[in-house]
Design an enzyme around this catalytic site. Structure first.
Site, short mmCIF file in Angstrom:
data_model
loop_
_atom_site.label_atom_id
_atom_site.label_comp_id
_atom_site.label_asym_id
_atom_site.label_seq_id
_atom_site.Cartn_x
_atom_site.Cartn_y
_atom_site.Cartn_z
CG ASP A 28 -2.04 1.04 1.10
OD1 ASP A 28 -2.37 1.44 -0.03
OD2 ASP A 28 -2.58 1.47 2.14
CD GLU A 30 -1.60 5.54 3.57
OE1 GLU A 30 -2.31 6.41 3.03
OE2 GLU A 30 -2.05 4.45 3.96
CG ASP A 85 -1.89 2.12 -4.04
OD1 ASP A 85 -1.40 2.90 -3.21
OD2 ASP A 85 -2.97 1.52 -3.85
CE1 TYR A 151 -6.92 4.93 7.73
CE2 TYR A 151 -4.90 5.38 6.52
CZ TYR A 151 -6.27 5.22 6.54
OH TYR A 151 -6.98 5.35 5.38
CG ASP A 155 -4.53 1.06 5.06
OD1 ASP A 155 -5.61 0.81 5.63
OD2 ASP A 155 -4.25 2.18 4.58
#
Length: 373
Positions: A28, A30, A85, A151, A155
């Site tokens: 993942d 961010e 992504d 957080y 994920d």
């Protein structure tokens, strides 16, 4: 789940070496993108089933071990709703995770809507309700807070059991090959580079313009993309899309006219003279250099009737497969099918999604006779 914050290339190399020994790894990202054209990468989450790493791209000067993992075809990279992504990796790494499986697509093959969120799926299949509080946080800030780190770790921590559950169900329903084909198609579409000279086709209401007006818009839209890429500024922060359309429609050749048409003062100040020159350059073109006039499918005779009968066939396939109609054939894919017939004369290189890969046996015999009438 414990996680490790990775801030050195040496440690990243070890983490990725372990990950490359696994069959699947969870991924993942961010990032932040407000006024920029390209996403600003703030964090990369990697979980190989044993080690959960939060990789800090702001601290690590060389991310090549991670990029090598992305390109290792012996390891399947698992993501959820991977579109953005993929864009992040393509921009920062120059490559895309391959092979790749997307749990959102896997869920779609189990009857979920194509846009079903990660939290909803984790709640249904893993029995955990995730916190949503940090979704829109500043991932470029340092140090990251404990809430941000938790957080981000969640994920990929919960992506693994979600993936494993969905994988079993997809295999049970004999959709795995189709899942792989759909995920590969996503990657291939992302790898295609659109001709910058066609950027004008993305402008809303472009079909309303004459070939002479399109010549202005083609020059202006290409310039706007080039300027956005060069300065890493979002397109509408260069010049608003509607103002480009007005430039072409009115053939604006003065800053006063720009002002009266509602252009932003900063647009006029920074780019007014350049936009005027674009209009003048377009006027010097011969007619055979103008783009072709554009037409809308909705204006073709029989369009609405054909869409209805195609949707009727989609409904029948929905009943047979249990897949959501917007996943089987979206409005865009139905229009792509009709365009292939009406505008491109069934050109092989323009083969529509509904007649390719896993959708072909579901739709070919149903829709080909309809569009060939």
């Amino acid at each position: 789940m414990k996680f490790e914050i990775v801030t050195t290339t040496d440690r990243l190399d070890i983490i990725c070496m372990h990950a490359r020994q696994q069959k699947h790894v969870m991924l993942d990202t961010e990032f932040v993108r407000t006024r920029t054209l390209f996403p600003k990468l703030g964090l990369i989450q990697l979980f190989d089933g044993k080690h959960l790493a939060l990789i800090d791209p702001l601290a690590i000067p060389d991310l090549s071990p991670l990029w090598a993992l992305l390109e290792d075809e012996g390891v399947i990279k698992v993501l959820h709703a991977c579109g953005e992504d993929l864009e992040v990796f393509q921009h920062h790494a120059g490559c895309i995770p391959k092979p790749m499986l997307d749990t959102q697509i896997m869920a779609a093959f189990l009857g979920h809507g194509i846009s079903t969120g990660f939290g909803a799926l984790v709640s249904e299949y893993v029995g955990v309700d995730l916190e949503k509080g940090e979704a829109r946080t500043n991932w470029l800030a340092r140090p990251l807070t404990d809430n941000q780190l938790d957080y981000a770790a969640a994920d990929v921590e919960y992506l693994l059991p979600l993936f494993e559950t969905l994988l079993d169900k997809v295999i049970e329903k004999e959709w795995l090959d189709a899942v792989e084909l759909e995920c590969n198609s996503l990657v291939e579409k992302r790898l295609k580079h659109r001709d910058i000279n066609l950027a004008y086709l993305d402008i809303k209401n472009v079909w309303q313009l004459t070939p002479k007006q399109l010549a202005v818009l083609q020059i202006a839209a290409k310039w706007r993309v080039e300027e956005a890429r060069k300065r890493d500024i979002a397109l509408n922060f260069i010049v608003k899309e509607f103002n480009l359309w007005k430039l072409a429609f009115h053939h604006i050749k003065s800053k006063a006219k720009m002002s009266s048409e509602g252009f932003e003062p900063m647009e006029i100040h920074h780019h007014g003279a350049r936009m005027i020159k674009m209009v003048l350059d377009a006027e010097r073109l011969s007619e055979d250099q103008y783009p072709q006039p554009l037409s809308r499918l909705v204006d073709y005779p029989g369009y609405k009737q054909l869409v209805k009968v195609i949707k009727d066939q989609v409904t029948e396939v929905e009943k047979e497969t249990g897949l959501a109609p917007e996943f089987l054939a979206s409005k865009k894919q139905i229009n792509q099918l009709i365009s292939w017939a009406w505008k491109h004369d069934f050109a092989e290189e323009k083969q529509p999604d509904m007649l390719k890969t896993w959708r072909q046996p579901l739709f070919e015999a149903r829709v080909l006779p309809l569009i060939k009438k």
